[in-house]
Design an enzyme around this catalytic site. Sequence first.
Site, PDB file in Angstrom:
ATOM      1  N   TYR A   1      -3.170  -3.129 -10.413  1.00 29.53           N
ATOM      2  CA  TYR A   1      -3.014  -2.575  -9.058  1.00 29.53           C
ATOM      3  C   TYR A   1      -2.169  -3.521  -8.196  1.00 29.53           C
ATOM      4  CZ  TYR A   1      -4.213  -2.258  -4.134  1.00 29.53           C
ATOM      5  OH  TYR A   1      -4.136  -2.243  -2.773  1.00 29.53           O
TER       6      TYR A   1
ATOM      7  N   LYS B   1       0.450   3.404  -3.030  1.00 28.66           N
ATOM      8  CA  LYS B   1      -0.776   4.165  -3.319  1.00 28.66           C
ATOM      9  C   LYS B   1      -0.572   5.676  -3.441  1.00 28.66           C
ATOM     10  CE  LYS B   1      -3.771   0.682  -1.070  1.00 28.66           C
ATOM     11  NZ  LYS B   1      -4.484   0.399   0.187  1.00 28.66           N
TER      12      LYS B   1
ATOM     13  N   TYR C   1      -5.368   4.761   7.497  1.00 29.11           N
ATOM     14  CA  TYR C   1      -6.723   4.184   7.532  1.00 29.11           C
ATOM     15  C   TYR C   1      -7.463   4.511   8.835  1.00 29.11           C
ATOM     16  CZ  TYR C   1      -4.047   1.165   4.332  1.00 29.11           C
ATOM     17  OH  TYR C   1      -3.213   0.676   3.385  1.00 29.11           O
TER      18      TYR C   1
ATOM     19  N   SER D   1       0.799  -1.230   0.000  1.00 33.48           N
ATOM     20  CA  SER D   1       0.000   0.000   0.000  1.00 33.48           C
ATOM     21  C   SER D   1       0.834   1.284   0.000  1.00 33.48           C
ATOM     22  CB  SER D   1      -0.942   0.016   1.194  1.00 33.48           C
ATOM     23  OG  SER D   1      -2.007  -0.878   0.941  1.00 33.48           O
TER      24      SER D   1
ATOM     25  N   VAL E   1       1.387  -3.744   3.870  1.00 31.53           N
ATOM     26  CA  VAL E   1       1.277  -4.992   4.650  1.00 31.53           C
ATOM     27  C   VAL E   1       2.528  -5.866   4.613  1.00 31.53           C
ATOM     28  CG1 VAL E   1      -1.237  -5.240   4.733  1.00 31.53           C
ATOM     29  CG2 VAL E   1       0.027  -6.132   2.772  1.00 31.53           C
TER      30      VAL E   1
HETATM   31  N1  GLN Z   1      -1.694  -5.533  -2.023  1.00 32.61           N
HETATM   32  C1  GLN Z   1      -2.344  -5.345  -0.760  1.00 32.61           C
HETATM   33  C2  GLN Z   1      -3.866  -5.397  -0.947  1.00 32.61           C
HETATM   34  O1  GLN Z   1      -4.343  -4.853  -1.882  1.00 32.61           O
HETATM   35  C3  GLN Z   1      -1.947  -4.050  -0.153  1.00 32.61           C
HETATM   36  C4  GLN Z   1      -2.640  -3.780   1.175  1.00 32.61           C
HETATM   37  C5  GLN Z   1      -1.834  -3.001   2.152  1.00 32.61           C
HETATM   38  O2  GLN Z   1      -0.630  -2.900   2.074  1.00 32.61           O
HETATM   39  N2  GLN Z   1      -2.520  -2.454   3.153  1.00 32.61           N
HETATM   40  O3  GLN Z   1      -4.568  -6.011  -0.168  1.00 32.61           O
END
Ligand code: GLN
Length: 424
Positions: free
Chosen positions: A189, A67, A241, A64, A259
């Site tokens: 993505y 993003k 978040y 993430s 993550v």
């Molecule tokens: N690739 C992971 C997902 O889309 C990324 C989520 C994250 O890092 N919070 O679930």
Amino acid sequence: MQTPVPDYLKHVLSQCQRNTDGQLADYIPELAAVDPDKFALALSTVDGTIYSTGDDEVEFTMQSMSKPFAYALALQKVGLTKVMEKVGVEPSGEAFNQISLEKDSNIPKNPMINSGAITTHSLIPYKRTVSRAEQLRRFLSGLAGRELSFDSEVYTSELKTAFRNRSLGYMLRTVGVLEEDPEAIVNGYIKQCSIKVTVKDLAMIAGVLANGGIQPQTGKKLLDRSVVRQVLSVMLTCGMYDAAGDWLTTVGIPAKSGVAGGIIGVLPGQVGIAVFSPRIDEHGHSVRGVDIFERMSREMGLHLMEGTPSAQTILQSCYWAGKNDDVRVYELRGVLQFTESEMLLRNLQEEPPGDTTIVLDLTNLTLIHDVGARMLFEGVERLQQDGHRVVVVDSEGLLSQTQIQKHAAVLVQEELERYLQQYE
Ligand code: GLN
């Protein structure tokens, strides 16, 4: 002597090492197979210095943390208005993978949660031969100052279990937010999430944002200031978040987690920070990463809301020069933004009308914001209307052409001392 900064980073790492709370992100099988004890920290300055410690050569996937950069690329390429039609900027207060949309508009609440990030990915312009994920990889490589690559194992591993992201894709297609095949966009993505970095790369990338979009090592302008501002604002309010409020109050640094265990933080105008430790909490944030950020923010005074009272220092000195002591000199220092300009203008207000030569010396300023330049020249015009002759000494060439505009006549490029010689 050696700077103690690397020792401090080592110390922080050793203090937080004991914490083994949290779990590996097992919903992506490949991420459940990593060494949970890997641990690294890096810090970058806005002049391009990188300090790092621990497993700072170990690569891991951005997840993430990609993003905000997909958002930056979309903003840079298609502009804020177009992006805002598809993704909002409101904190959701929900988990990163929540299946939800903004109430009335039916668009994802922000670009940091998965629904918003999948949408943002779809906004990146691409060519038939260069996919959106590849566009982003190239862009991030520019920010990092080295060629980054994809982790194909992590990518294919996540593809196999990406049911939730696919359902988000189909939901977004149903309401018309996505305008193409949702499968291809979700795959893209997921590929974007698999871009590999080290903490040093992340610190460098964060350094570009901290430096207002200019790569500190190459001096290349990679992002507009307005884009950086937008991205950092969204990182601040939505990057963590449903823990964003907690993070903002305790850490106070715009940040984004992934993550795989990374957290990237940007303190505008000051530093970039990156941490890697794979065990994550219920929000998807690295446990030891959160620990480190909290500690560093507290110990090093890095909270955004600490704000140094810089306006107190704008006037370095104010004196009479020249043979007859009839040249009034104002030496400025620091950063010229609204508050400092207000203070300067309030000081200039004390000048009685007359035909004094007034010299404003910008040499020791470090930065002049557009508002600072506008207010400075407004002051110059008003002093002129009072009958004064005004000279602005900009020997370092701090003012940009757009800031100078019609005021070139009052500018002097010489050093202050040399300029003042003619009055001796
Ligand atoms: N690739 C992971 C997902 O889309 C990324 C989520 C994250 O890092 N919070 O679930």
